[in-house]
Motif scaffolding. Structure first.
Motif, PDB file in Angstrom:
ATOM      1  N   ARG A 202       0.711  -1.192   0.086  1.00  0.00           N
ATOM      2  CA  ARG A 202       0.082   0.016   0.114  1.00  0.00           C
ATOM      3  C   ARG A 202       0.819   1.391   0.028  1.00  0.00           C
ATOM      4  O   ARG A 202       1.914   1.191   0.617  1.00  0.00           O
ATOM      5  N   ARG A 203       0.094   2.316  -0.615  1.00  0.00           N
ATOM      6  CA  ARG A 203       1.247   3.362  -0.803  1.00  0.00           C
ATOM      7  C   ARG A 203       1.217   3.973   0.708  1.00  0.00           C
ATOM      8  O   ARG A 203       0.459   3.769   1.530  1.00  0.00           O
ATOM      9  N   VAL A 204       2.194   5.055   0.714  1.00  0.00           N
ATOM     10  CA  VAL A 204       2.492   5.540   2.042  1.00  0.00           C
ATOM     11  C   VAL A 204       1.186   6.272   2.800  1.00  0.00           C
ATOM     12  O   VAL A 204       0.846   6.029   3.844  1.00  0.00           O
ATOM     13  N   ILE A 205       0.410   6.975   1.985  1.00  0.00           N
ATOM     14  CA  ILE A 205      -0.569   7.828   2.582  1.00  0.00           C
ATOM     15  C   ILE A 205      -1.810   6.774   2.791  1.00  0.00           C
ATOM     16  O   ILE A 205      -2.412   6.975   3.787  1.00  0.00           O
ATOM     17  N   ASP A 206      -1.923   5.685   2.248  1.00  0.00           N
ATOM     18  CA  ASP A 206      -2.926   4.628   2.543  1.00  0.00           C
ATOM     19  C   ASP A 206      -2.464   3.979   3.898  1.00  0.00           C
ATOM     20  O   ASP A 206      -3.300   3.436   4.611  1.00  0.00           O
ATOM     21  N   ASN A 207      -1.272   3.792   4.033  1.00  0.00           N
ATOM     22  CA  ASN A 207      -0.582   3.217   5.208  1.00  0.00           C
ATOM     23  C   ASN A 207      -1.326   4.085   6.480  1.00  0.00           C
ATOM     24  O   ASN A 207      -1.522   3.592   7.387  1.00  0.00           O
ATOM     25  N   VAL A 208      -1.023   5.273   6.174  1.00  0.00           N
ATOM     26  CA  VAL A 208      -1.237   6.196   7.202  1.00  0.00           C
ATOM     27  C   VAL A 208      -2.710   6.361   7.655  1.00  0.00           C
ATOM     28  O   VAL A 208      -3.080   6.384   8.547  1.00  0.00           O
ATOM     29  N   ALA A 209      -3.505   6.203   6.607  1.00  0.00           N
ATOM     30  CA  ALA A 209      -4.924   6.249   6.637  1.00  0.00           C
ATOM     31  C   ALA A 209      -5.625   4.735   7.035  1.00  0.00           C
ATOM     32  O   ALA A 209      -6.690   4.745   7.376  1.00  0.00           O
ATOM     33  N   THR A 210      -4.973   3.918   7.393  1.00  0.00           N
ATOM     34  CA  THR A 210      -5.146   2.496   7.546  1.00  0.00           C
ATOM     35  C   THR A 210      -6.458   2.537   8.683  1.00  0.00           C
ATOM     36  O   THR A 210      -7.342   1.868   8.375  1.00  0.00           O
ATOM     37  N   VAL A 211      -6.012   3.129  10.141  1.00  0.00           N
ATOM     38  CA  VAL A 211      -7.051   2.879  10.871  1.00  0.00           C
ATOM     39  C   VAL A 211      -8.385   3.589  10.574  1.00  0.00           C
ATOM     40  O   VAL A 211      -9.336   3.193  10.643  1.00  0.00           O
ATOM     41  N   PRO A 212      -8.206   4.908  10.429  1.00  0.00           N
ATOM     42  CA  PRO A 212      -9.392   5.432  10.108  1.00  0.00           C
ATOM     43  C   PRO A 212     -10.336   4.920   8.802  1.00  0.00           C
ATOM     44  O   PRO A 212     -11.639   4.695   8.947  1.00  0.00           O
ATOM     45  N   VAL A 213      -9.608   4.223   7.927  1.00  0.00           N
ATOM     46  CA  VAL A 213     -10.480   3.521   6.814  1.00  0.00           C
ATOM     47  C   VAL A 213     -10.912   2.156   7.534  1.00  0.00           C
ATOM     48  O   VAL A 213     -12.260   1.947   7.160  1.00  0.00           O
ATOM     49  N   LEU A 214     -10.443   1.659   8.292  1.00  0.00           N
ATOM     50  CA  LEU A 214     -11.088   0.533   9.152  1.00  0.00           C
ATOM     51  C   LEU A 214     -12.055   0.931   9.895  1.00  0.00           C
ATOM     52  O   LEU A 214     -13.412  -0.002  10.003  1.00  0.00           O
ATOM     53  N   ASN A 215     -11.999   2.197  10.651  1.00  0.00           N
ATOM     54  CA  ASN A 215     -13.093   2.735  11.192  1.00  0.00           C
ATOM     55  C   ASN A 215     -14.491   3.044  10.384  1.00  0.00           C
ATOM     56  O   ASN A 215     -15.298   3.563  10.942  1.00  0.00           O
ATOM     57  N   GLY A 216     -14.442   3.093   8.923  1.00  0.00           N
ATOM     58  CA  GLY A 216     -15.401   3.428   8.122  1.00  0.00           C
ATOM     59  C   GLY A 216     -15.167   4.752   7.593  1.00  0.00           C
ATOM     60  O   GLY A 216     -16.189   5.261   7.205  1.00  0.00           O
ATOM     61  N   VAL A 217     -14.295   5.598   7.706  1.00  0.00           N
ATOM     62  CA  VAL A 217     -14.207   6.698   7.294  1.00  0.00           C
ATOM     63  C   VAL A 217     -14.060   6.724   6.062  1.00  0.00           C
ATOM     64  O   VAL A 217     -13.146   5.843   5.490  1.00  0.00           O
ATOM     65  N   ARG A 218     -14.651   7.608   4.990  1.00  0.00           N
ATOM     66  CA  ARG A 218     -14.469   7.631   3.519  1.00  0.00           C
ATOM     67  C   ARG A 218     -13.178   7.774   3.086  1.00  0.00           C
ATOM     68  O   ARG A 218     -12.194   8.411   3.774  1.00  0.00           O
ATOM     69  N   LYS A 219     -12.535   7.008   2.212  1.00  0.00           N
ATOM     70  CA  LYS A 219     -11.303   7.204   1.904  1.00  0.00           C
ATOM     71  C   LYS A 219     -10.654   8.369   1.495  1.00  0.00           C
ATOM     72  O   LYS A 219      -9.637   8.887   1.875  1.00  0.00           O
TER      73      LYS A 219
END
Ligand SMILES: Nc1ncnc2c1ncn2[C@@H]1O[C@H](COP(=O)(O)OP(=O)(O)OP(=O)(O)O)[C@@H](O)[C@H]1O
Ligand SMILES: [Mg+2]
Lengths: 290, 246
Positions: A91-108
């Motif tokens: 996964r790209r760096v930015i998606d790595n940073v966004a991992t937990v919010p995305v798991l919590n259902g925050v829009r990408k």
């Protein structure tokens, strides 16, 4: 507040990593666990987010036993910076940073937006966000690890030798940045290291371990430096060698006192602002100056 | 030399495109048996392999079963299964035999793909709060895909060559030319159809090699250094087909 209540951990192979450890880690402060290799620091840290289950005693967060909490939810609510950054390579760096919010259902899109802000916060160029972890240097990866841990805005931040893989200069840089973040965000930080200088730089409170998770001494950096509990602590912090004993030299005609080591060599000038900062006083200054 | 020319002449003769033994018909049969067998093997072995790879349990058992199964002689297995299932249901029996032959490679590809992932990556994913399913689907499956495809590749190669034997029990496929030519000593036909089967195997191998290459996640090909153990060949390649990764 994180409380360890007579916590023990014996691994299935019989190794006792932690034996009857009790300690309270105050909210909004940085507590540093320091000790030689194998003294149980990582084990203690991982009990907080239930990556390790204690075999005795309890770990409580704000009075609630973590054993009663859902593991997945608990882990998402706690930032964890691993020793080896542990980024997802595909996964790209930015998606790595966004991992937990995305798991919590925050829009990408929204999660990425916030992730870019976090890259700013840890001092990484936004352009690096589009890269993959393997395209970053070790130090950059560790910053990404810090950004990822902050992404869900957790109250608690666990950091396991987060700056281990970087050179001393970048390391000092990251430590200062962490201090800044800590003041700015007021997180409860639990920080593991075996580097006593790093401990004194980062800590509000230091816990020094012997082997087997036995506490040798706990207190503020100044307390420990001024009154090491025993020979082990004294040698561990370098007080016995006189490395830490600094003195103020007041000189006529100059209202700023000079800091000198025990051989009388000047190390620096004591600025009045330093005296005002509690905990991170002359002792910490001395720690980095040697 | 003339034999080779005769074989090619046989292969490219216009007669090969007509009649009940036209090459396209037999080729489709051959591919049908191969495809269905690998598919069924995948449906069985991938979930089991993922379970073993994810939990780390049952590995020894899988290794020994795979090892034993790999040592089975294909022809013997085919005959035994046909006798057990009954000659009236020969197609079913043949597929069962091919599936049994394909399972070990697919199983090995599935679990070794997961096993080869750096433990620290999975530990970190868990520590961030991924559920076990999320770890499997978002981390282990994508990172294990190249080795899984390697396993499917080995399985497909083994089956594509073994399906040749299906003609012996009257099921068609490209083996029919060989079995028909042997008693008549028609060497041009034997060699011509053998060449065809070899080319088919090479094509199947090339297709999987390509898929495998495409399946390596961008972040790993892009990197300066790959730390995943996935970059070393995991499952054994019994058909002598090294798992290409670069
Ligand atoms: N899963 C495990 N199984 C068995 N023993 C373990 C396990 N994890 C840790 N240990 C042992 O427990 C002890 C404490 O390990 P831990 O990782 O907590 O040490 P540490 O203080 O973090 O050391 P370091 O500074 O080297 O990281 C060590 O003796 C280690 O070998
Ligand atoms: Mg450790």
């Amino acid at each position: 507040m994180i409380e360890f209540r007579s916590v023990s951990k014996q691994f299935p192979d019989g190794t006792v990593a932690v034996d009857d450890f009790s300690h309270v880690l105050p909210t909004g402060k940085a507590t540093v666990l320091v000790g030689s290799s194998g003294s149980g620091k990582t084990t203690l840290l991982r009990m907080i987010n239930r990556m390790v289950e204690p075999t005795g005693g309890q770990v409580l967060i704000d009075g609630t036993d973590v054993a009663k909490l859902d593991r997945v939810r608990l882990r998402r609510s706690i930032g964890y910076v691993l020793q080896a950054a542990g980024l997802l390579p595909h996964r790209r760096v930015i998606d790595n940073v966004a991992t937990v919010p995305v798991l919590n259902g925050v829009r990408k899109a929204e999660a990425r937006e916030r992730a870019y802000e976090l890259l700013d916060k840890v001092g990484l160029d936004r352009a690096l966000g589009e890269r993959y972890p393997s395209q970053l240097s070790g130090g950059q990866q560790q910053r990404v690890g810090v950004a990822r841990a902050l992404a869900a805005d957790p109250e608690i931040l666990l950091m396991d030798e987060p700056f281990g893989a970087v050179d001393p200069i970048v390391r000092a840089d990251l430590q200062l940045e962490l201090n800044r973040l800590q003041r700015e965000l007021g997180k409860t930080i639990v920080f593991v290291t075996h580097d006593i200088d790093e401990a004194f730089t980062v800590a509000d409170q230091v816990v020094i371990f012997r082997k087997g998770g036995v506490v040798a001494q706990a207190g503020t950096p100044a307390e420990i430096l001024a009154h090491p509990a025993d020979d082990f602590v004294a040698s561990f912090v370098g007080a016995d060698a006189g490395r830490r004993s600094l003195q103020l030299q007041h000189r006529p005609g100059d209202d700023r006192p000079l800091v000198v080591d025990r051989d009388g060599r000047p190390i620096g000038v004591l600025e009045s602002t330093v005296e005002a900062a509690p905990g991170a006083g002359a002792s910490a200054q001395g720690g980095t100056a040697t | 030399m003339t034999l080779v020319l005769d074989a090619l002449a046989w292969l490219f003769s216009p007669e090969r495109l007509t009649g009940s033994n036209a090459i396209p018909t037999r080729l489709l049969e051959h591919l049908f048996y191969t495809g269905i067998s690998v598919l069924v093997a995948a449906l069985i072995a991938i979930p089991v392999g993922y379970l073993i790879g994810h939990t780390g349990r049952g590995r020894e058992l899988a290794v020994s079963i795979s090892g034993a199964a790999r040592a089975l002689p294909s022809f013997g297995l085919l005959l035994v299964v046909v006798l057990l299932v009954g000659t009236t249901r020969a197609p079913l029996a043949a597929v069962v035999a091919f599936v049994l032959l394909a399972i070990p490679s697919v199983l090995a590809g599935a679990y070794s793909g997961i096993e080869a992932i750096d433990r620290r990556i999975i530990d970190a994913a868990r520590a961030q709060g991924m559920t076990e399913w999320q770890i499997l689907l978002r981390v282990e499956v994508p990172l294990g895909l190249p080795l899984l495809l390697g396993g499917l590749r080995n399985a497909a190669l083994q089956v594509v060559s073994t399906v040749t034997l299906a003609a012996y029990i009257g099921l068609g496929g490209l083996g029919i030319y060989i079995f028909r030519a042997i008693p008549l000593r028609r060497y041009d036909e034997m060699l011509g159809s053998a060449i065809l089967i070899v080319v088919l195997a090479l094509v199947v191998d090339a297709v999987f090699a390509l898929l495998q290459r495409l399946s390596v996640p961008r972040g790993i090909t892009a990197g300066r250094a790959t730390r995943t153990r996935g970059s070393t060949p995991g499952p054994r390649a019994p058909m002598g087909s090294p798992i290409a990764y670069k």
